[in-house]
Design an enzyme around this catalytic site. Structure first.
Site, mmCIF file in Angstrom:
data_model
loop_
_atom_site.group_PDB
_atom_site.id
_atom_site.type_symbol
_atom_site.label_atom_id
_atom_site.label_comp_id
_atom_site.label_asym_id
_atom_site.label_seq_id
_atom_site.Cartn_x
_atom_site.Cartn_y
_atom_site.Cartn_z
ATOM 1 N N LYS A 197 -22.812 -48.057 -2.445
ATOM 2 C CA LYS A 197 -21.656 -47.392 -3.051
ATOM 3 C C LYS A 197 -22.074 -46.916 -4.440
ATOM 4 O O LYS A 197 -22.299 -47.723 -5.329
ATOM 5 C CB LYS A 197 -20.453 -48.331 -3.151
ATOM 6 C CG LYS A 197 -19.204 -47.644 -3.664
ATOM 7 C CD LYS A 197 -18.043 -48.606 -3.789
ATOM 8 C CE LYS A 197 -16.753 -47.861 -4.133
ATOM 9 N NZ LYS A 197 -16.876 -47.072 -5.392
ATOM 10 N N LYS A 199 -15.271 -50.309 1.956
ATOM 11 C CA LYS A 199 -16.063 -50.631 0.772
ATOM 12 C C LYS A 199 -16.154 -52.140 0.647
ATOM 13 O O LYS A 199 -15.191 -52.866 0.900
ATOM 14 C CB LYS A 199 -15.461 -50.010 -0.484
ATOM 15 C CG LYS A 199 -14.025 -50.387 -0.777
ATOM 16 C CD LYS A 199 -13.487 -49.634 -1.978
ATOM 17 C CE LYS A 199 -12.005 -49.954 -2.222
ATOM 18 N NZ LYS A 199 -11.449 -49.203 -3.359
#
Length: 277
Positions: free
Chosen positions: A46, A194
């Site tokens: 990420k 995420k």
């Protein structure tokens, strides 16, 4: 019914954005659940950058604001839709944000930027198939800053957690998991997850509260409202400069927190940054 290509073109055409001020219909991540079946996902880092959508001619933020790309770089990008992050490196979000917001791009800053591409919106098939097509499209990029985000499979949750720990230890934010079989989607979806050591979310600033004591004359806290409709204060995580010039009312900010209370409020909410507009 629209084909995949026509659908993407209708969503992301420059003319549609310019006339309506529309936000690109991008896929947004949800928090990864504890009972995650990792075999269904491709995993990537990420990146702590600025989300950027290239429509084949122009670049836009997630909120539909234009990004001024240097003409020589724009000429080296493909005439196909790309989705990714503009990124200078781990821990350099503020520099990245400043460079991307400029109405007149600076060559020295863009020489340090990478466009980390993770999606080929107009391509057909599953995410795994689109990833293969993306790697083929960008196998020999003209602009060295144009990069395909590496997507890998992990064997189990233990390997996933180990990968997360390695990423965070190296200064990274966390991991993204994209369901390998997913068609192209938009909006917040469990097809994109995420995974971070701390939770984060976005909220809209609805008021400023004045500071007291050592913060007298400065902003003391933000009163914000998140997507769940919860209103709460954020009083930590700010630099002195941010207290002197806080995010304005109506701005979207990102905050970190540690789980939720029984009433659904974020615990220990702390300001992280103002989201890009």
């Amino acid at each position: 019914m629209l084909t995949a290509g026509a659908f993407a073109a209708s969503l992301f055409s420059r003319s549609a954005l310019a006339k309506k001020g529309a936000e690109p219909a991008l896929l947004l991540a949800q928090k990864a659940p504890d009972d995650l079946d990792v075999s269904r996902y491709l995993v990537s880092e990420k990146f702590d950058g600025v989300r950027a959508y290239w429509d084949g001619q122009h670049m836009w933020t997630r909120q539909g604001q234009p990004i001024a790309v240097p003409a020589d770089i724009a000429a080296q990008l493909p005439a196909k839709a790309l989705d990714g992050e503009l990124w200078m490196g781990r821990g350099r979000f503020e520099e990245t944000s400043a460079a991307v917001r400029r109405a007149e791009p600076r060559a020295a800053e863009w020489a340090q930027l990478h466009y980390m591409v993770f999606e080929l919106p107009a391509a057909p098939g599953s995410f795994e198939q689109r990833y293969a097509a993306l790697r083929e499209l960008l196998a020999s990029p003209i602009w060295p800053g144009l990069r395909v985000v590496e997507q890998v499979r992990v064997g189990d949750r233990h390997q996933l957690d180990a990968r997360l720990a390695d990423t965070v230890r190296g200064g990274g934010e966390g991991l993204v998991l994209h369901e390998a079989s997913a068609p192209y989607l938009s909006g917040r979806s469990p097809a994109l997850l995420k995974l971070k050591p701390q939770d984060d979310d976005e909220a809209v600033v609805i008021a400023h509260e004045p500071g007291e004591g050592r913060f007298h004359g400065l902003m003391g806290a933000l009163l914000v409202r998140n997507a769940a409709g919860r209103t709460f204060r954020i009083g930590t995580g700010f630099s002195e400069a941010q207290r002197r010039s806080p995010p304005p009312v109506g701005a979207t900010i990102t905050y970190r927190y540690r789980g939720l209370t029984s009433s659904g409020l974020p615990r220990f909410a702390s300001f992280l940054r103002q989201s890009e507009s």
